[in-house]
Design a protein around this motif. Structure first.
Motif, PDB file in Angstrom:
ATOM      1  N   MET A 244       0.830  -1.206   0.000  1.00 30.59           N
ATOM      2  CA  MET A 244       0.000   0.000   0.000  1.00 30.59           C
ATOM      3  C   MET A 244       0.863   1.254   0.000  1.00 30.59           C
ATOM      4  O   MET A 244       0.473   2.280  -0.563  1.00 30.59           O
ATOM      5  CB  MET A 244      -0.931  -0.015   1.207  1.00 30.59           C
TER       6      MET A 244
ATOM      7  N   THR B 117       1.632   1.943  -3.670  1.00 28.69           N
ATOM      8  CA  THR B 117       0.550   2.561  -4.449  1.00 28.69           C
ATOM      9  C   THR B 117       0.290   3.989  -3.977  1.00 28.69           C
ATOM     10  O   THR B 117      -0.002   4.853  -4.793  1.00 28.69           O
ATOM     11  CB  THR B 117      -0.733   1.734  -4.342  1.00 28.69           C
TER      12      THR B 117
ATOM     13  N   HIS C 266       2.739   6.304  -5.554  1.00 25.04           N
ATOM     14  CA  HIS C 266       2.343   6.634  -6.930  1.00 25.04           C
ATOM     15  C   HIS C 266       1.229   7.662  -6.931  1.00 25.04           C
ATOM     16  O   HIS C 266       1.255   8.615  -7.701  1.00 25.04           O
ATOM     17  CB  HIS C 266       1.865   5.367  -7.650  1.00 25.04           C
ATOM     18  N   MET C 267       0.245   7.446  -6.066  1.00 24.53           N
ATOM     19  CA  MET C 267      -0.922   8.324  -6.082  1.00 24.53           C
ATOM     20  C   MET C 267      -0.520   9.747  -5.714  1.00 24.53           C
ATOM     21  O   MET C 267      -0.920  10.704  -6.367  1.00 24.53           O
ATOM     22  CB  MET C 267      -1.965   7.805  -5.102  1.00 24.53           C
TER      23      MET C 267
ATOM     24  N   ASN D 161       1.362  11.403  -8.481  1.00 21.67           N
ATOM     25  CA  ASN D 161       0.521  11.779  -9.610  1.00 21.67           C
ATOM     26  C   ASN D 161      -0.446  12.886  -9.263  1.00 21.67           C
ATOM     27  O   ASN D 161      -0.917  13.596 -10.134  1.00 21.67           O
ATOM     28  CB  ASN D 161      -0.250  10.557 -10.118  1.00 21.67           C
TER      29      ASN D 161
ATOM     30  N   MET E  33       3.081  12.755 -15.412  1.00 19.39           N
ATOM     31  CA  MET E  33       2.475  11.457 -15.699  1.00 19.39           C
ATOM     32  C   MET E  33       2.736  11.067 -17.148  1.00 19.39           C
ATOM     33  O   MET E  33       2.700  11.925 -18.031  1.00 19.39           O
ATOM     34  CB  MET E  33       0.966  11.518 -15.475  1.00 19.39           C
ATOM     35  N   PRO E  34       3.022   9.809 -17.398  1.00 18.35           N
ATOM     36  CA  PRO E  34       3.310   9.415 -18.777  1.00 18.35           C
ATOM     37  C   PRO E  34       2.071   9.358 -19.659  1.00 18.35           C
ATOM     38  O   PRO E  34       2.187   9.227 -20.875  1.00 18.35           O
ATOM     39  CB  PRO E  34       3.921   8.022 -18.621  1.00 18.35           C
ATOM     40  N   THR E  35       0.889   9.449 -19.059  1.00 18.40           N
ATOM     41  CA  THR E  35      -0.339   9.352 -19.848  1.00 18.40           C
ATOM     42  C   THR E  35      -0.453  10.526 -20.815  1.00 18.40           C
ATOM     43  O   THR E  35      -0.237  11.663 -20.442  1.00 18.40           O
ATOM     44  CB  THR E  35      -1.545   9.367 -18.919  1.00 18.40           C
TER      45      THR E  35
ATOM     46  N   SER F 198      -7.533  21.790 -14.508  1.00 19.19           N
ATOM     47  CA  SER F 198      -8.672  21.041 -13.976  1.00 19.19           C
ATOM     48  C   SER F 198      -8.489  19.551 -14.107  1.00 19.19           C
ATOM     49  O   SER F 198      -9.265  18.783 -13.587  1.00 19.19           O
ATOM     50  CB  SER F 198      -9.951  21.450 -14.706  1.00 19.19           C
ATOM     51  N   TRP F 199      -7.466  19.107 -14.843  1.00 20.07           N
ATOM     52  CA  TRP F 199      -7.231  17.684 -14.926  1.00 20.07           C
ATOM     53  C   TRP F 199      -6.509  17.252 -13.691  1.00 20.07           C
ATOM     54  O   TRP F 199      -6.213  16.143 -13.468  1.00 20.07           O
ATOM     55  CB  TRP F 199      -6.438  17.353 -16.193  1.00 20.07           C
TER      56      TRP F 199
ATOM     57  N   VAL G 149      -9.336   7.848  -7.825  1.00 26.63           N
ATOM     58  CA  VAL G 149      -8.256   7.258  -7.029  1.00 26.63           C
ATOM     59  C   VAL G 149      -7.523   6.204  -7.846  1.00 26.63           C
ATOM     60  O   VAL G 149      -6.285   6.185  -7.921  1.00 26.63           O
ATOM     61  CB  VAL G 149      -8.823   6.652  -5.732  1.00 26.63           C
TER      62      VAL G 149
ATOM     63  N   ARG H 102      -5.317   7.821 -10.445  1.00 25.17           N
ATOM     64  CA  ARG H 102      -4.083   8.415  -9.949  1.00 25.17           C
ATOM     65  C   ARG H 102      -3.086   7.337  -9.549  1.00 25.17           C
ATOM     66  O   ARG H 102      -1.889   7.489  -9.741  1.00 25.17           O
ATOM     67  CB  ARG H 102      -4.364   9.346  -8.763  1.00 25.17           C
ATOM     68  N   ILE H 103      -3.577   6.248  -8.976  1.00 25.24           N
ATOM     69  CA  ILE H 103      -2.659   5.185  -8.588  1.00 25.24           C
ATOM     70  C   ILE H 103      -2.015   4.576  -9.825  1.00 25.24           C
ATOM     71  O   ILE H 103      -0.843   4.216  -9.817  1.00 25.24           O
ATOM     72  CB  ILE H 103      -3.409   4.137  -7.743  1.00 25.24           C
ATOM     73  N   GLN H 104      -2.767   4.517 -10.923  1.00 24.99           N
ATOM     74  CA  GLN H 104      -2.232   3.904 -12.131  1.00 24.99           C
ATOM     75  C   GLN H 104      -1.691   4.934 -13.113  1.00 24.99           C
ATOM     76  O   GLN H 104      -1.558   4.643 -14.295  1.00 24.99           O
ATOM     77  CB  GLN H 104      -3.331   3.095 -12.822  1.00 24.99           C
ATOM     78  N   SER H 105      -1.429   6.149 -12.638  1.00 26.15           N
ATOM     79  CA  SER H 105      -0.900   7.224 -13.490  1.00 26.15           C
ATOM     80  C   SER H 105      -1.801   7.521 -14.673  1.00 26.15           C
ATOM     81  O   SER H 105      -1.345   7.703 -15.792  1.00 26.15           O
ATOM     82  CB  SER H 105       0.502   6.887 -14.004  1.00 26.15           C
ATOM     83  N   ARG H 106      -3.098   7.563 -14.422  1.00 28.78           N
ATOM     84  CA  ARG H 106      -4.038   8.020 -15.442  1.00 28.78           C
ATOM     85  C   ARG H 106      -4.705   9.273 -14.934  1.00 28.78           C
ATOM     86  O   ARG H 106      -4.392   9.746 -13.835  1.00 28.78           O
ATOM     87  CB  ARG H 106      -5.097   6.947 -15.722  1.00 28.78           C
ATOM     88  N   LEU H 107      -5.630   9.807 -15.718  1.00 32.87           N
ATOM     89  CA  LEU H 107      -6.326  11.012 -15.282  1.00 32.87           C
ATOM     90  C   LEU H 107      -7.733  10.736 -14.807  1.00 32.87           C
ATOM     91  O   LEU H 107      -8.299  11.523 -14.063  1.00 32.87           O
ATOM     92  CB  LEU H 107      -6.379  12.023 -16.429  1.00 32.87           C
TER      93      LEU H 107
ATOM     94  N   VAL I  28     -12.431  13.399 -16.875  1.00 35.14           N
ATOM     95  CA  VAL I  28     -12.014  14.798 -16.831  1.00 35.14           C
ATOM     96  C   VAL I  28     -13.001  15.736 -17.518  1.00 35.14           C
ATOM     97  O   VAL I  28     -12.935  16.944 -17.311  1.00 35.14           O
ATOM     98  CB  VAL I  28     -10.640  15.002 -17.489  1.00 35.14           C
ATOM     99  N   TYR I  29     -13.919  15.213 -18.323  1.00 34.67           N
ATOM    100  CA  TYR I  29     -14.691  16.116 -19.163  1.00 34.67           C
ATOM    101  C   TYR I  29     -16.018  16.513 -18.548  1.00 34.67           C
ATOM    102  O   TYR I  29     -16.339  17.689 -18.466  1.00 34.67           O
ATOM    103  CB  TYR I  29     -14.954  15.472 -20.520  1.00 34.67           C
TER     104      TYR I  29
ATOM    105  N   GLY J 257     -17.160  19.837 -16.519  1.00 33.77           N
ATOM    106  CA  GLY J 257     -16.201  20.926 -16.549  1.00 33.77           C
ATOM    107  C   GLY J 257     -14.925  20.621 -15.802  1.00 33.77           C
ATOM    108  O   GLY J 257     -13.883  20.438 -16.402  1.00 33.77           O
ATOM    109  N   ARG J 258     -14.985  20.539 -14.495  1.00 32.38           N
ATOM    110  CA  ARG J 258     -13.764  20.313 -13.723  1.00 32.38           C
ATOM    111  C   ARG J 258     -13.805  18.947 -13.073  1.00 32.38           C
ATOM    112  O   ARG J 258     -14.818  18.548 -12.516  1.00 32.38           O
ATOM    113  CB  ARG J 258     -13.609  21.383 -12.643  1.00 32.38           C
ATOM    114  N   PHE J 259     -12.716  18.253 -13.103  1.00 33.49           N
ATOM    115  CA  PHE J 259     -12.517  16.976 -12.409  1.00 33.49           C
ATOM    116  C   PHE J 259     -13.510  15.907 -12.832  1.00 33.49           C
ATOM    117  O   PHE J 259     -13.601  14.873 -12.198  1.00 33.49           O
ATOM    118  CB  PHE J 259     -12.592  17.141 -10.884  1.00 33.49           C
TER     119      PHE J 259
ATOM    120  N   VAL K 248      -9.409   4.019   2.167  1.00 29.63           N
ATOM    121  CA  VAL K 248      -8.501   2.906   2.438  1.00 29.63           C
ATOM    122  C   VAL K 248      -8.960   1.666   1.665  1.00 29.63           C
ATOM    123  O   VAL K 248      -8.145   0.929   1.115  1.00 29.63           O
ATOM    124  CB  VAL K 248      -8.431   2.622   3.949  1.00 29.63           C
TER     125      VAL K 248
ATOM    126  N   TRP L  54      -8.000   2.123  -1.869  1.00 26.82           N
ATOM    127  CA  TRP L  54      -6.541   2.015  -1.927  1.00 26.82           C
ATOM    128  C   TRP L  54      -6.145   0.536  -1.912  1.00 26.82           C
ATOM    129  O   TRP L  54      -5.310   0.102  -2.714  1.00 26.82           O
ATOM    130  CB  TRP L  54      -6.030   2.777  -0.712  1.00 26.82           C
TER     131      TRP L  54
ATOM    132  N   TRP M 236      -6.782  -1.252  -5.311  1.00 25.23           N
ATOM    133  CA  TRP M 236      -5.840  -1.035  -6.398  1.00 25.23           C
ATOM    134  C   TRP M 236      -4.442  -1.458  -5.998  1.00 25.23           C
ATOM    135  O   TRP M 236      -3.494  -1.186  -6.715  1.00 25.23           O
ATOM    136  CB  TRP M 236      -5.904   0.404  -6.864  1.00 25.23           C
TER     137      TRP M 236
END
Lengths: 202, 351
Positions: A23, A26, A29-30, A33, A40-42, A201-202, B53, B56-61, B64-65, B68-70, B306, B309, B312
């Motif tokens: 944990m 992870t 990472h969180m 990011n 971030m590589p995305t 906002s992302w 969550v 972010r843990i997997q380095s994605r976003l 998002v659309y 508007g925000r988040f 938790v 968390w 993932w």
């Protein structure tokens, strides 16, 4: 092959401590990011351009002579080499006395093409190339995926020069191993361009 | 709730002219709508949170659309989409059971919301058997799941339903055994009373009252994860094996009910853990700095985080490992802990 599973120590067999260690990974990472999301590589494709290698095999184009006529002599070498049989050529007699044939029609069915590049290898005249850098070919209509000769010829030359950011190699003895005036070449051969700003906002 | 309605009737001449049963009925309708709304808000928020969550843990976003925000409006939009989708029933399905299964799964979760105290006395139904009630109705959900699995007439669904049945029935036992320790120390099943018993600082929380209860808290958390089919115990809907498990054949509104119940269960198990072990609405200082509901929701959201968390982080267990964990590890441990709590109460009475 038999892979022996490692003998676990007693504190590993309780698992709770090992789960906590996982944990931590992870969460690291969180947090990274969350606070450094620009790293971030995305890639938010298609809003952000994807950074493709300069020499990636994109969709085909047909090159032209200096007078604007196609270099292709309708020899059918590319169509013969094609493992997907996606190239369809119809030949006609050339008006030039020094050239035997020119294509009347030159169609590539992009739905069949496997982007292997054998056509480029086979061409004796350097008439077909895959250096456009276009890999996302999108349409909601099957007929749009059959690229005709006028489309494949269009933009040969100046337009690609601008798009690819380097002068178009026209000389036959061009040294492809070192493309001229590449702005930021890194050691893995990938060109890194300036990333557009990501909205906060992302 | 009854006192509140009585007080309202006292103060209003309009309500006094009506029979008292009408007032009670109106209050029931009102509070059930409150529970449904609260459950829907929780589930929508948790789905969004889970997506963010995990991203972010997997380095994605993540989303998002939408909004508007988040991507905050992503889950309401998804819910709207599910509501408007065609309601498909497989040709060979048992229509009656197929239709009532999601309602049962949903109802089991909804009923628990009625008994969870958000703050000191802030509860829809202040039941004397509070924790017993929650354990009883939350295990009704498995009937809906196995019913859906059976009625779909699909092998994926049936496997999912059978796995859910064995898993949930097994893990009921450590959940109940680990909660009994708290009930013994608190001397009551009433959740509001249990919450009041933990006032006055972090050292009064039942988790830190005794080493046995600390271990019981961990056992509860693990077993509760398995009871609501969360990773690493999400075998009933193991995507890589069973497509989607018991809800494979469901679409539209009925799928939304299963989904809603699943994410609302996250809130329920976290809320039970907070009330029983983490001091309910009391702050960790001897003084109540912020209002109780804020403390309560803060702790619940922390536990939900938790759980996400964990999801993932850990891979899924095998079926035999799942049963091993329950019957050979968690149940003996929770038995020993229960005896330990008893011995401690016998040795140190009144502490």
């Amino acid at each position: 092959m038999k892979v022996p599973s490692p003998r676990l120590r007693w504190y590993e067999r309780i698992y709770l401590w090992e789960i906590a260690r996982g944990m931590v990974v992870t969460m690291r990472h969180m947090i990274r990011n969350l606070f450094r999301q620009r790293e971030m590589p995305t890639v938010q494709w298609p809003e952000e351009p994807k950074h493709l290698p300069v020499r990636i095999k994109g969709r085909h184009r047909l090159t032209v002579r200096e007078d604007g006529s196609p270099k292709c002599v309708a020899c059918y070498m590319c169509a013969t080499a094609c493992p997907a049989r996606c190239i369809h050529i119809e030949a006609e007699e050339s008006p030039e006395p020094t050239i035997e044939k020119v294509p009347k029609a030159f169609d590539i069915d992009m739905l069949r093409c496997v982007f292997c590049g054998y056509c480029v290898e086979a061409c004796p005249e350097d008439a077909i190339r895959m250096d456009t850098g276009e890999v996302s070919i999108v349409s909601d209509n099957r007929d749009d995926f059959i690229f005709h000769m006028d489309f494949l010829l269009r933009g040969s030359g100046e337009e690609w020069k601008k798009k690819r950011g380097r002068p178009e190699p026209v000389e036959e003895d061009e040294d492809l191993s070192s493309p001229p005036d590449t702005p930021e070449e890194t050691r893995d051969g990938y060109r890194r361009r300036e990333r557009p700003p990501v909205p906060s906002s992302w | 709730m009854k006192e509140w309605v009585d007080g309202l009737v006292e103060g209003s001449s309009l309500l006094q002219s009506l029979p008292i049963e009408v007032s009670y009925f109106l209050a029931m309708v009102f509070f059930s709508l409150v529970a449904v709304g609260w459950m829907a808000i929780c589930a929508l928020f948790f789905v969004w949170l889970e997506r963010k969550v995990s991203a972010r843990i997997q380095s994605r976003l993540g989303p998002v659309y939408v909004g508007g925000r988040f991507g905050w409006a992503q889950t309401p939009a998804d819910a709207l989409k599910l509501l408007m989708k065609e309601d498909l029933v497989p040709e060979s399905a048992d229509r009656l059971l197929f239709n009532i299964a999601p309602a049962i799964a949903f109802m089991a979760t909804l009923l628990t919301f009625v008994a969870i105290p958000i703050g000191n006395g802030l509860v829809i139904a202040d039941l004397d058997i509070g924790i017993f009630f929650i354990l009883a109705v939350s295990s009704l959900g498995v009937i809906g799941i196995i019913m859906g699995g059976w009625a779909s007439n699909s092998k994926w669904s049936l496997y999912g339903g059978m796995r859910a049945a064995s898993q949930i029935v097994s893990y009921e036992i450590p959940v109940a055994l680990s909660l009994i320790g708290v009930v013994m120390i608190a001397g009551t099943l009433n959740l509001v009373e249990i919450g009041r018993g933990q006032a006055g600082g972090i050292w009064n929380w039942y988790l830190f009252k005794s080493p046995f209860l600390f271990a019981a808290g961990i056992v509860y958390f693990i077993a509760a994860l398995a009871e609501v089919n969360r990773t690493p115990f999400d075998l009933p809907e193991a995507e890589s094996e069973l497509v989607s498990g018991y809800n494979t054949e469901y679409s539209g509104m009925k799928f939304a009910f299963f989904f809603l119940a699943e994410f609302a269960n996250l809130f329920v198990i976290s809320a039970v853990a907070v009330v029983m072990f983490l001091g309910a609405w009391n702050s960790f200082l001897p003084w109540q700095i912020l209002p109780g509901p804020i403390w309560f929701l803060g702790k619940v959201f922390f536990l939900v985080l938790v759980i996400m968390w964990l999801r993932w982080t850990l891979p899924r267990l095998r079926v035999d490992q799942l049963m091993h964990t329950c019957w050979k590890v968690l149940i003996p441990i929770s038995m020993v802990l229960l005896i330990g709590v008893g011995v401690q109460m016998w040795l140190f009475p009144g502490n």
